[in-house]
Design a protein around this motif. Structure first.
Motif, PDB file in Angstrom:
ATOM      1  N   PHE A 152      37.483  56.105  48.820  1.00  0.00           N
ATOM      2  CA  PHE A 152      36.598  56.277  47.670  1.00  0.00           C
ATOM      3  C   PHE A 152      37.431  56.193  46.382  1.00  0.00           C
ATOM      4  N   PRO A 153      36.915  55.571  45.302  1.00  0.00           N
ATOM      5  CA  PRO A 153      35.533  55.129  45.075  1.00  0.00           C
ATOM      6  C   PRO A 153      35.345  53.623  45.115  1.00  0.00           C
ATOM      7  N   TYR A 154      36.331  52.876  45.623  1.00  0.00           N
ATOM      8  CA  TYR A 154      36.273  51.416  45.454  1.00  0.00           C
ATOM      9  C   TYR A 154      35.918  50.672  46.719  1.00  0.00           C
ATOM     10  N   PHE A 155      35.785  51.360  47.839  1.00  0.00           N
ATOM     11  CA  PHE A 155      35.385  50.710  49.087  1.00  0.00           C
ATOM     12  C   PHE A 155      34.267  51.519  49.724  1.00  0.00           C
ATOM     13  N   THR A 156      33.413  50.829  50.421  1.00  0.00           N
ATOM     14  CA  THR A 156      32.280  51.478  51.093  1.00  0.00           C
ATOM     15  C   THR A 156      32.511  51.655  52.583  1.00  0.00           C
ATOM     16  N   GLN A 157      33.600  51.097  53.104  1.00  0.00           N
ATOM     17  CA  GLN A 157      33.941  51.239  54.516  1.00  0.00           C
ATOM     18  C   GLN A 157      35.440  51.507  54.631  1.00  0.00           C
ATOM     19  N   SER A 158      35.827  52.190  55.715  1.00  0.00           N
ATOM     20  CA  SER A 158      37.245  52.488  55.912  1.00  0.00           C
ATOM     21  C   SER A 158      38.004  51.300  56.490  1.00  0.00           C
ATOM     22  N   GLN A 169      30.177  35.174  53.213  1.00  0.00           N
ATOM     23  CA  GLN A 169      29.195  36.168  52.771  1.00  0.00           C
ATOM     24  C   GLN A 169      29.833  37.497  52.380  1.00  0.00           C
ATOM     25  N   PHE A 170      31.126  37.619  52.579  1.00  0.00           N
ATOM     26  CA  PHE A 170      31.781  38.891  52.340  1.00  0.00           C
ATOM     27  C   PHE A 170      32.065  39.101  50.857  1.00  0.00           C
ATOM     28  N   SER A 171      31.834  40.326  50.390  1.00  0.00           N
ATOM     29  CA  SER A 171      32.160  40.716  49.020  1.00  0.00           C
ATOM     30  C   SER A 171      32.338  42.227  48.965  1.00  0.00           C
ATOM     31  N   LEU A 172      32.982  42.692  47.904  1.00  0.00           N
ATOM     32  CA  LEU A 172      33.236  44.122  47.707  1.00  0.00           C
ATOM     33  C   LEU A 172      32.478  44.608  46.472  1.00  0.00           C
ATOM     34  N   PRO A 173      32.289  45.929  46.340  1.00  0.00           N
ATOM     35  CA  PRO A 173      31.549  46.453  45.173  1.00  0.00           C
ATOM     36  C   PRO A 173      32.253  46.097  43.857  1.00  0.00           C
ATOM     37  N   SER A 174      31.464  46.053  42.823  1.00  0.00           N
ATOM     38  CA  SER A 174      32.015  45.786  41.489  1.00  0.00           C
ATOM     39  C   SER A 174      32.872  46.962  41.048  1.00  0.00           C
ATOM     40  N   ILE A 175      33.905  46.650  40.313  1.00  0.00           N
ATOM     41  CA  ILE A 175      34.869  47.675  39.922  1.00  0.00           C
ATOM     42  C   ILE A 175      35.096  47.611  38.419  1.00  0.00           C
ATOM     43  N   PRO A 176      35.611  48.686  37.823  1.00  0.00           N
ATOM     44  CA  PRO A 176      35.921  48.671  36.377  1.00  0.00           C
ATOM     45  C   PRO A 176      37.032  47.664  36.055  1.00  0.00           C
ATOM     46  N   SER A 177      37.196  47.400  34.814  1.00  0.00           N
ATOM     47  CA  SER A 177      38.168  46.393  34.379  1.00  0.00           C
ATOM     48  C   SER A 177      39.608  46.821  34.620  1.00  0.00           C
ATOM     49  N   TYR A 178      39.856  48.118  34.690  1.00  0.00           N
ATOM     50  CA  TYR A 178      41.218  48.593  34.919  1.00  0.00           C
ATOM     51  C   TYR A 178      41.583  48.672  36.404  1.00  0.00           C
ATOM     52  N   VAL A 179      40.665  48.192  37.259  1.00  0.00           N
ATOM     53  CA  VAL A 179      40.906  48.164  38.706  1.00  0.00           C
ATOM     54  C   VAL A 179      40.842  46.710  39.178  1.00  0.00           C
ATOM     55  N   LYS A 180      41.750  46.357  40.079  1.00  0.00           N
ATOM     56  CA  LYS A 180      41.778  44.999  40.611  1.00  0.00           C
ATOM     57  C   LYS A 180      41.997  45.031  42.116  1.00  0.00           C
ATOM     58  N   TYR A 181      41.378  44.028  42.785  1.00  0.00           N
ATOM     59  CA  TYR A 181      41.597  43.828  44.216  1.00  0.00           C
ATOM     60  C   TYR A 181      42.726  42.822  44.411  1.00  0.00           C
ATOM     61  N   ILE A 182      43.602  43.118  45.344  1.00  0.00           N
ATOM     62  CA  ILE A 182      44.653  42.180  45.681  1.00  0.00           C
ATOM     63  C   ILE A 182      44.809  42.134  47.199  1.00  0.00           C
ATOM     64  N   LYS A 216      43.861  45.764  48.823  1.00  0.00           N
ATOM     65  CA  LYS A 216      44.225  46.913  48.009  1.00  0.00           C
ATOM     66  C   LYS A 216      43.399  46.929  46.726  1.00  0.00           C
ATOM     67  N   ALA A 217      42.993  48.128  46.328  1.00  0.00           N
ATOM     68  CA  ALA A 217      42.336  48.349  45.030  1.00  0.00           C
ATOM     69  C   ALA A 217      43.303  49.135  44.165  1.00  0.00           C
ATOM     70  N   ILE A 218      43.826  48.509  43.113  1.00  0.00           N
ATOM     71  CA  ILE A 218      44.843  49.110  42.264  1.00  0.00           C
ATOM     72  C   ILE A 218      44.181  49.646  40.997  1.00  0.00           C
ATOM     73  N   ASP A 219      44.275  50.958  40.800  1.00  0.00           N
ATOM     74  CA  ASP A 219      43.739  51.608  39.600  1.00  0.00           C
ATOM     75  C   ASP A 219      44.909  51.794  38.622  1.00  0.00           C
ATOM     76  N   SER A 220      44.821  51.162  37.499  1.00  0.00           N
ATOM     77  CA  SER A 220      45.911  51.204  36.519  1.00  0.00           C
ATOM     78  C   SER A 220      45.902  52.483  35.689  1.00  0.00           C
ATOM     79  N   GLN A 221      44.831  53.231  35.711  1.00  0.00           N
ATOM     80  CA  GLN A 221      44.756  54.470  34.926  1.00  0.00           C
ATOM     81  C   GLN A 221      45.118  55.695  35.770  1.00  0.00           C
TER      82      GLN A 221
END
Length: 502
Positions: A152-158, A169-182, A216-221
């Motif tokens: 949490f809070p950037y993925f809906t499944q483990s 068809q695969f996609s992930l939830p929308s994230i704030p601008s300071y978070v990026k998927y890599i 990975k979901a990287i939160d810069s803040q």
């Protein structure tokens, strides 16, 4: 919880938005809304140095005796290994060694208990009294490794299981601008940094059966909120149904006081067995056919826990599913568990010990009584043998002394006839002088005046023998011998000495 238990990032800025709504109760249509934004500067280094409360996150599938280091080089209570360390745990689930390692003693289950309060204390080793140097409170969170709370809070499944046909068809939830998927392997598989869509960059993957990587979901803040999830993509066709690693349909299991029973281990033959040691993502899924049974099984780890500790036998049907594509294959297996509780074994052992002790005491008592009885009988026989009897003064015994000092023996079978009843005999008595057996004749100067009462009763030697016999009693006694003598048919022993006659 993720922020407090992550000590890798020492300094973090936490954004906090507070929305306040004010409503007039008389006029509900009148409302006022205020939004306040705060940024909290969290310096964890100060917490590590000055705080006496520490937060720890532990996965519930942790193995027994596994070590969790709580050593903290900043805090004086968690870096001094020279003093005695004491861990106070009301549940007796953890203990600690001298190197500040928490060691697991019982299996963890987030459904049974998801939080533990522990107290760590230190005492001086050289002190005679119990002086507590410092004390620290430990707050331990138990987490399911497949829980959404971990990502949490950037993925809906483990974790995510995909196939080559569902990649588009695969996609992930929308994230704030300071978070990026890599992507963990950007040269082979690339990820869109904002919606998480997947692009295969290496055609070699299509010739393999599956491929694992991470997003990975990287939160810069707030770095502690950064997370990652494992992803498995199947490119081949599922062929083989899952199998049990230990194919045993019936097992006898001894359980502890906790509710943990057993861990089922199965694998997918389509995947290399060595690649299935990593549980992220899992290769199979477990399920029990009967939901009303008194056990529960963890979906991805296969650990079984009892709902009722009083059960001694469990019969159930286990369902195992793989994640292969395009269709998932299923295996069903009936299992029987014979349960032996460790507490019941202890109680049985206690009763056996008590029964053995009682039996030993009873046998020992009986043996003592037998020995005592034998000793009393032996002592009584010795006492009887030591007493002087009237056999010692009988006029017909070999010790009898007559006036003319003519002695007769009583060992002859045919006794001689007595010619005159007026014969007189004088009984003797025996005594021991200087360890020698001697006999002495009774004084017969006043024998006519004696009034002894003859008796077969045994009397001691020192009794007054002058008060026992009379001539009448002696003559009656001789009459019985006279009759025996006169009735004897043999005459060859008439003149052999039996006694002394006057």
């Amino acid at each position: 919880m993720k922020i407090l238990t992550n000590y890798i990032h020492i300094q973090e800025n936490i954004s906090l938005n507070i929305e306040i709504n004010i409503i007039n109760l008389k006029y509900p249509s009148i409302q006022s809304t205020k939004i306040y934004s705060f940024i909290i500067y969290l310096n964890k280094l100060n917490l590590l140095i000055n705080s006496n409360i520490f937060f720890i996150k532990i996965y519930e599938n942790m193995l027994l005796n596994e070590h969790i280091s709580i050593y903290n080089r900043y805090h004086h209570c968690l870096n001094n290994q020279s003093n005695e360390v004491i861990l106070l745990d009301p549940t007796d689930t953890f203990h600690i060694d001298k190197k500040f390692n928490l060691i697991l003693k019982k299996y963890l289950n987030v459904k049974q208990q998801n939080f533990y309060y522990l107290t760590l204390q230190q005492k001086q080793n050289n002190s005679t009294s119990d002086i507590i140097i410092c004390s620290v409170q430990l707050r331990i969170y138990i987490v399911n490794p497949y829980s959404i709370a971990n990502v949490f809070p950037y993925f809906t499944q483990s974790f995510y299981i995909l196939s080559s046909k569902t990649l588009s068809q695969f996609s992930l939830p929308s994230i704030p601008s300071y978070v990026k998927y890599i992507s963990s392997v950007p040269d082979i598989i690339s990820i869109d940094p904002y919606n998480g869509s997947i692009i295969i960059r290496s055609s070699v993957l299509y010739s393999s059966y599956y491929y694992d990587f991470q997003i990975k979901a990287i939160d810069s803040q707030i770095s502690s909120l950064s997370s990652l999830v494992p992803v498995r993509i199947f490119f081949g066709i599922n062929k083989y149904s899952p199998r049990l690693l230990i194919n045993s349909t019936r097992q006898s299991i001894e359980i502890l006081s906790s509710k943990y029973l057993y861990q089922i281990k199965a694998y997918d033959p389509d995947i290399l067995l060595n690649d299935q040691t990593n549980l992220y993502p899992p290769s199979v899924e477990y399920e029990i056919d009967d939901k009303s049974i008194t056990i529960e099984i963890e979906r991805f780890t296969g650990r079984i826990f009892l709902k009722d500790l009083n059960k001694t036998k469990i019969n159930f049907t286990l369902i195992i599913k793989d994640f292969g594509q395009p269709n998932r294959l299923i295996t069903q297996q009936t299992l029987i568990f014979d349960i032996k509780s460790n507490e019941n074994i202890s109680i049985i052992f206690f009763f056996i010990s008590i029964s053995s002790m009682l039996l030993f005491v009873i046998l020992l008592t009986i043996l003592i009584l037998i020995i005592n009885h034998c000793w009393l009988n032996h002592k009584k026989n010795l006492k009887i043998q030591k007493k002087t009897t009237w056999q010692n003064i009988s006029p017909t015994t070999p010790d009898t002394c007559l006036i003319d000092n003519e002695y007769m023996t009583t060992t002859i079978t045919s006794l001689p006839r007595v010619s005159s009843r007026e014969q007189r005999i004088y009984p003797t008595y025996s005594y021991v002088n200087d360890y020698q057996h001697q006999r002495r004749i009774f004084s017969h100067s006043s024998l006519d005046k004696l009034n002894f009462q003859y008796s077969s009763e045994k009397i001691p030697f020192k009794q007054n023998y002058q008060q026992r016999l009379s001539m009448t009693d002696i003559n009656k006694y001789l009459e019985r011998f006279e009759k025996l003598y006169n009735d004897s048919s043999s005459q060859q022993y008439l003149h052999q000495p039996i006694g002394s006659v006057v």
